[in-house]
Design an enzyme around this catalytic site. Sequence first.
Site, PDB file in Angstrom:
ATOM      1  N   SER A  30      62.417 -48.958  75.226  1.00  0.00           N
ATOM      2  CA  SER A  30      63.561 -48.199  74.700  1.00  0.00           C
ATOM      3  C   SER A  30      64.324 -49.074  73.725  1.00  0.00           C
ATOM      4  O   SER A  30      64.749 -50.181  74.066  1.00  0.00           O
ATOM      5  CB  SER A  30      64.498 -47.804  75.840  1.00  0.00           C
ATOM      6  N   HIS A  35      60.173 -45.681  72.874  1.00  0.00           N
ATOM      7  CA  HIS A  35      61.066 -44.709  73.513  1.00  0.00           C
ATOM      8  C   HIS A  35      62.379 -44.661  72.737  1.00  0.00           C
ATOM      9  O   HIS A  35      63.052 -45.682  72.577  1.00  0.00           O
ATOM     10  CB  HIS A  35      61.310 -45.151  74.957  1.00  0.00           C
ATOM     11  N   ASP A  52      66.085 -42.995  72.554  1.00  0.00           N
ATOM     12  CA  ASP A  52      67.083 -42.329  73.393  1.00  0.00           C
ATOM     13  C   ASP A  52      68.154 -41.653  72.549  1.00  0.00           C
ATOM     14  O   ASP A  52      69.024 -42.321  71.990  1.00  0.00           O
ATOM     15  CB  ASP A  52      67.751 -43.362  74.307  1.00  0.00           C
ATOM     16  N   MET A  86      71.421 -39.454  72.417  1.00  0.00           N
ATOM     17  CA  MET A  86      72.571 -39.092  73.269  1.00  0.00           C
ATOM     18  C   MET A  86      73.617 -38.395  72.430  1.00  0.00           C
ATOM     19  O   MET A  86      74.005 -38.899  71.372  1.00  0.00           O
ATOM     20  CB  MET A  86      73.182 -40.349  73.878  1.00  0.00           C
ATOM     21  N   HIS A 112      63.482 -39.044  73.869  1.00  0.00           N
ATOM     22  CA  HIS A 112      64.183 -38.583  75.072  1.00  0.00           C
ATOM     23  C   HIS A 112      65.512 -37.968  74.641  1.00  0.00           C
ATOM     24  O   HIS A 112      66.422 -38.690  74.234  1.00  0.00           O
ATOM     25  CB  HIS A 112      64.370 -39.805  75.988  1.00  0.00           C
ATOM     26  N   MET A 130      68.790 -36.568  75.396  1.00  0.00           N
ATOM     27  CA  MET A 130      69.902 -36.389  76.347  1.00  0.00           C
ATOM     28  C   MET A 130      70.958 -35.543  75.643  1.00  0.00           C
ATOM     29  O   MET A 130      71.975 -36.029  75.165  1.00  0.00           O
ATOM     30  CB  MET A 130      70.437 -37.761  76.776  1.00  0.00           C
ATOM     31  N   MET A 133      64.334 -39.936  85.945  1.00  0.00           N
ATOM     32  CA  MET A 133      65.373 -40.938  85.663  1.00  0.00           C
ATOM     33  C   MET A 133      65.611 -41.767  86.919  1.00  0.00           C
ATOM     34  O   MET A 133      65.828 -41.221  88.006  1.00  0.00           O
ATOM     35  CB  MET A 133      66.689 -40.279  85.252  1.00  0.00           C
ATOM     36  N   GLY A 178      71.960 -48.292  78.872  1.00  0.00           N
ATOM     37  CA  GLY A 178      70.935 -49.246  79.256  1.00  0.00           C
ATOM     38  C   GLY A 178      71.520 -50.285  80.198  1.00  0.00           C
ATOM     39  O   GLY A 178      72.733 -50.358  80.384  1.00  0.00           O
ATOM     40  N   ASP A 181      62.413 -44.252  83.922  1.00  0.00           N
ATOM     41  CA  ASP A 181      63.344 -44.758  82.908  1.00  0.00           C
ATOM     42  C   ASP A 181      64.649 -45.168  83.577  1.00  0.00           C
ATOM     43  O   ASP A 181      65.324 -44.334  84.189  1.00  0.00           O
ATOM     44  CB  ASP A 181      63.583 -43.627  81.886  1.00  0.00           C
ATOM     45  N   GLY A 182      64.973 -46.444  83.422  1.00  0.00           N
ATOM     46  CA  GLY A 182      66.235 -46.953  83.947  1.00  0.00           C
ATOM     47  C   GLY A 182      66.030 -48.071  84.938  1.00  0.00           C
ATOM     48  O   GLY A 182      65.461 -47.855  86.015  1.00  0.00           O
ATOM     49  N   GLY A 185      64.041 -50.970  78.564  1.00  0.00           N
ATOM     50  CA  GLY A 185      64.962 -51.306  77.487  1.00  0.00           C
ATOM     51  C   GLY A 185      65.336 -52.764  77.544  1.00  0.00           C
ATOM     52  O   GLY A 185      64.709 -53.621  76.905  1.00  0.00           O
TER      53      GLY A 185
HETATM   54  C1  DX5 Z   1      69.321 -44.490  79.765  1.00  0.00           C
HETATM   55  C2  DX5 Z   1      68.148 -44.426  78.807  1.00  0.00           C
HETATM   56  C3  DX5 Z   1      67.172 -45.513  79.012  1.00  0.00           C
HETATM   57  C4  DX5 Z   1      67.716 -46.891  78.822  1.00  0.00           C
HETATM   58  C5  DX5 Z   1      66.878 -47.815  79.645  1.00  0.00           C
HETATM   59  O1  DX5 Z   1      70.068 -43.338  79.655  1.00  0.00           O
HETATM   60  O2  DX5 Z   1      67.464 -43.190  78.953  1.00  0.00           O
HETATM   61  O3  DX5 Z   1      65.999 -45.311  78.229  1.00  0.00           O
HETATM   62  O4  DX5 Z   1      67.713 -47.322  77.493  1.00  0.00           O
HETATM   63  O5  DX5 Z   1      67.436 -49.087  79.588  1.00  0.00           O
HETATM   64  P1  DX5 Z   1      67.156 -50.160  80.738  1.00  0.00           P
HETATM   65  O6  DX5 Z   1      65.664 -50.380  80.761  1.00  0.00           O
HETATM   66  O7  DX5 Z   1      67.917 -51.342  80.264  1.00  0.00           O
HETATM   67  O8  DX5 Z   1      67.651 -49.595  82.021  1.00  0.00           O
HETATM   68 ZN    ZN Z   2      65.462 -42.881  77.986  1.00  0.00          ZN
END
Ligand code: DX5
Ligand code: ZN
Length: 214
Positions: free
Chosen positions: A6, A31, A33, A35, A64, A66, A135, A142, A173-174, A195
Site C-alpha cells: 500500500s 495497493h 487506498d 479515501m 481499494h 473507501m 480488513m 496506515g 489489509d491492516g 503499507g
Molecule cells: C487502511 C488501508 C491500508 C493501510 C495499510 O485503511 O486500507 O491499506 O495503508 O497500512 P499498514 O500496512 O501500515 O497497516
Molecule cells: Zn487498503
Amino acid sequence: MKVSPSILTCDFARGAEEMQFVKDSGADMVHLDVMDGVFVPNISFGPAVIGSLRPHSDMFFDVHLMMQQPRRMLPAFAKAGADLLNIHLECDDPIDETLADIRALGKKAAITLKPATPAEAAFPYLEQVDMVLVMTVEPGFGGQSFMEDMLPKIAALRQEIDRRGLAVDIQVDGGINVDTARLTAEAGATIAVMGSAVFNAAEPQALVAAVQAL
Ligand code: DX5
Ligand code: ZN
C-alpha cells in the site's frame, strides 16, 4: 501469498520513485487506498493521482475504494488505470449493480468487509468477484495493529469459497507483517497488503520474499 504494498504512506511528491521502489521490492501488485473523508475519517487521493502514477508502473493496480458512493466514480478510476476496483460492502451503492458496472468497464472486481461485517455478508457476491478483502484494522489509516479476531472470518470465507469451488482470492489489509501474514495464510488468505511494513523495512525485498514464501 502474493504481496500488494500500500502506497498510502509513501511520499507522493516522489511518485515515480515510489513506483520503482515497489517494483524493486519484488511485490506482485500495488495497493492504492482511495479515501473520501466520508466513508472513513481521512482523505487520500483520487483518479488524478492514480492517473499520474500509471505511466511510472507496469504493475497491476489494486484499487481499494473507501468511499460512501463509489459507483459514480468507477469510470474515472478505470480511465486512470485501475486494474481491479474494490468496493466496501458497507457503502451506499447497490452491490450487485456496482459489481456489474466494474465488470462492464473490463476491470477485476472485489468487495471489502470492515471488521464489524460478518463473513456471511459476502456470501451472496462470491460468484461475482475475483477477490474478497478482509480488513484487519478499522479502515482509514496506515500503521495500526492487526486484529487477530478477524482470523475466524477469513477461515469462514475460505471454507465457503472452497466449498463452491471458486477461484476467489482473499486479501488481508491492516497491520500485516510477516508474523500476522502467516496467521492469515493459515486461515486461508492469499494476498497480503502491506503499507508501513514494506515502506519502513530495512530490507524490503527480503520481507516481500518471506511473505511470498508463506
Ligand atoms: C487502511 C488501508 C491500508 C493501510 C495499510 O485503511 O486500507 O491499506 O495503508 O497500512 P499498514 O500496512 O501500515 O497497516
Ligand atoms: Zn487498503
